[in-house]
Design an enzyme around this catalytic site. Sequence first.
Site, short mmCIF file in Angstrom:
data_model
loop_
_atom_site.label_atom_id
_atom_site.label_comp_id
_atom_site.label_asym_id
_atom_site.label_seq_id
_atom_site.Cartn_x
_atom_site.Cartn_y
_atom_site.Cartn_z
N ALA A 104 0.83 -1.21 0.00
CA ALA A 104 0.00 0.00 0.00
C ALA A 104 0.86 1.25 0.00
O ALA A 104 1.88 1.33 0.69
CB ALA A 104 -0.92 0.00 1.22
N GLU A 137 -3.55 -12.43 -3.52
CA GLU A 137 -4.98 -12.27 -3.75
C GLU A 137 -5.27 -10.78 -3.88
O GLU A 137 -4.66 -9.98 -3.18
CB GLU A 137 -5.81 -12.80 -2.56
CG GLU A 137 -5.97 -14.29 -2.54
CD GLU A 137 -5.01 -14.93 -1.54
OE1 GLU A 137 -4.43 -14.17 -0.73
OE2 GLU A 137 -4.84 -16.15 -1.59
N TYR A 149 0.04 -5.70 -11.06
CA TYR A 149 0.48 -7.10 -11.01
C TYR A 149 0.63 -7.69 -12.42
O TYR A 149 1.59 -8.41 -12.69
CB TYR A 149 -0.52 -7.94 -10.19
CG TYR A 149 -0.73 -7.41 -8.78
CD1 TYR A 149 0.33 -6.85 -8.07
CD2 TYR A 149 -1.97 -7.46 -8.16
CE1 TYR A 149 0.15 -6.36 -6.79
CE2 TYR A 149 -2.16 -6.98 -6.87
CZ TYR A 149 -1.10 -6.42 -6.20
OH TYR A 149 -1.28 -5.93 -4.93
C1 LIG Z 1 -1.88 -0.48 -5.77
C2 LIG Z 1 -0.99 0.67 -5.31
C3 LIG Z 1 0.01 0.13 -4.29
C4 LIG Z 1 -0.23 1.22 -6.53
O1 LIG Z 1 0.67 2.24 -6.07
P1 LIG Z 1 1.09 3.49 -6.99
O2 LIG Z 1 2.33 4.04 -6.39
O3 LIG Z 1 -0.04 4.41 -7.19
O4 LIG Z 1 1.38 2.77 -8.39
P2 LIG Z 1 2.49 3.17 -9.45
O5 LIG Z 1 2.49 4.62 -9.71
O6 LIG Z 1 3.78 2.54 -9.05
O7 LIG Z 1 1.92 2.42 -10.74
C5 LIG Z 1 2.45 1.17 -11.19
C6 LIG Z 1 1.45 0.49 -12.09
O8 LIG Z 1 0.25 0.19 -11.37
C7 LIG Z 1 -0.90 0.37 -12.21
N1 LIG Z 1 -1.71 1.45 -11.65
C8 LIG Z 1 -1.50 2.07 -10.47
N2 LIG Z 1 -2.45 3.00 -10.26
C9 LIG Z 1 -3.28 2.96 -11.32
C10 LIG Z 1 -4.45 3.70 -11.66
N3 LIG Z 1 -4.93 4.66 -10.87
N4 LIG Z 1 -5.06 3.40 -12.84
C11 LIG Z 1 -4.58 2.46 -13.64
N5 LIG Z 1 -3.44 1.71 -13.37
C12 LIG Z 1 -2.82 1.98 -12.22
C13 LIG Z 1 -0.35 0.70 -13.58
O9 LIG Z 1 -0.14 -0.53 -14.28
C14 LIG Z 1 0.99 1.34 -13.26
O10 LIG Z 1 1.93 1.24 -14.30
P3 LIG Z 1 2.08 2.44 -15.37
O11 LIG Z 1 2.58 3.61 -14.57
O12 LIG Z 1 3.08 1.90 -16.34
O13 LIG Z 1 0.70 2.68 -15.93
C15 LIG Z 1 -1.83 1.85 -4.70
O14 LIG Z 1 -2.83 2.20 -5.62
C16 LIG Z 1 -2.47 1.52 -3.36
O15 LIG Z 1 -1.84 1.67 -2.31
N6 LIG Z 1 -3.76 1.10 -3.37
C17 LIG Z 1 -4.49 0.83 -2.12
C18 LIG Z 1 -4.03 -0.46 -1.48
C19 LIG Z 1 -4.23 -1.64 -2.43
O16 LIG Z 1 -5.22 -1.75 -3.10
N7 LIG Z 1 -3.22 -2.54 -2.44
C20 LIG Z 1 -3.27 -3.74 -3.23
C21 LIG Z 1 -3.90 -4.80 -2.42
S1 LIG Z 1 -3.94 -6.35 -3.30
#
Ligand SMILES: CC(C)(COP(=O)(O)OP(=O)(O)OC[C@H]1O[C@@H](n2cnc3c(N)ncnc32)[C@H](O)[C@@H]1OP(=O)(O)O)[C@@H](O)C(=O)NCCC(=O)NCCS
Length: 202
Positions: A104, A137, A149
Amino acid sequence: MSDVPRVVEIERLAYPSTWPPSAYRKELQDNRWAHYIVLRDKQLVEERMTVPQEPEKPRRSRLFPLSLLPNRPAMTVPSPELASIVGFAGLWLMVDEAHVTTIAMHPDHRRRGLGEFMLVSLIDIAYEIGAKWVTLEVRVSNSNAQNLYRKYGFREAGLRHRYYSDNQEDALIMWTDEINAPEYKHKFVELKSTLFKKLEAS
Ligand SMILES: CC(C)(COP(=O)(O)OP(=O)(O)OC[C@H]1O[C@@H](n2cnc3c(N)ncnc32)[C@H](O)[C@@H]1OP(=O)(O)O)[C@@H](O)C(=O)NCCC(=O)NCCS
């Protein structure tokens, strides 16, 4: 252990339901198969060290102390070291499988490649500890995380029905291919190098 309060804070902002803080402490102390990381933004520490903090104003007493309201989180001023934590992630090694338990980012620091950096770090750990596959998951509705992922070669391998107790949502089960397979390694190294260039440029 001292990072746990900030991790719990970010977890509350990132997930609809949370682990009890004691779960993290137990994981760190008792689970030898667990590996957890936090991501720190050094610039945040430097900014906090250089910006003069406002002297605390004398407080007037309140009629009803807000801190006594139920479910109100404790009001604390986090140390720069704690405030610099912007994300966290973890996995368990189960025989030769690395199970991602959590990942996260703080909402203010998303979409900068840092969530991806944490996933890369977890996969690096998976290599170091001798895992052959990485699995996790994810909520069927969580397309942002699924995109991340999929980018790293995770593929859907089934559903766990009503896996999440807060809303009975199904979980998608995802697996990588064998991470030591030359094709996976090659793709991983390529993605990692593109990410590092992006992070260095930002
Ligand atoms: C999932 C999470 C960790 C991603 O973190 P983030 O720092 O925003 O992601 P990044 O900037 O590193 O993005 C990496 C990739 O994730 C995907 N992604 C992340 N946010 C996205 C969005 N808002 N829309 C579409 N794709 C997204 C894309 O594939 C992206 O690659 P790209 O930049 O080449 O498009 C963040 O959204 C989060 O903390 N979510 C809440 C907790 C959660 O759901 N965790 C997963 C539990 S299984």
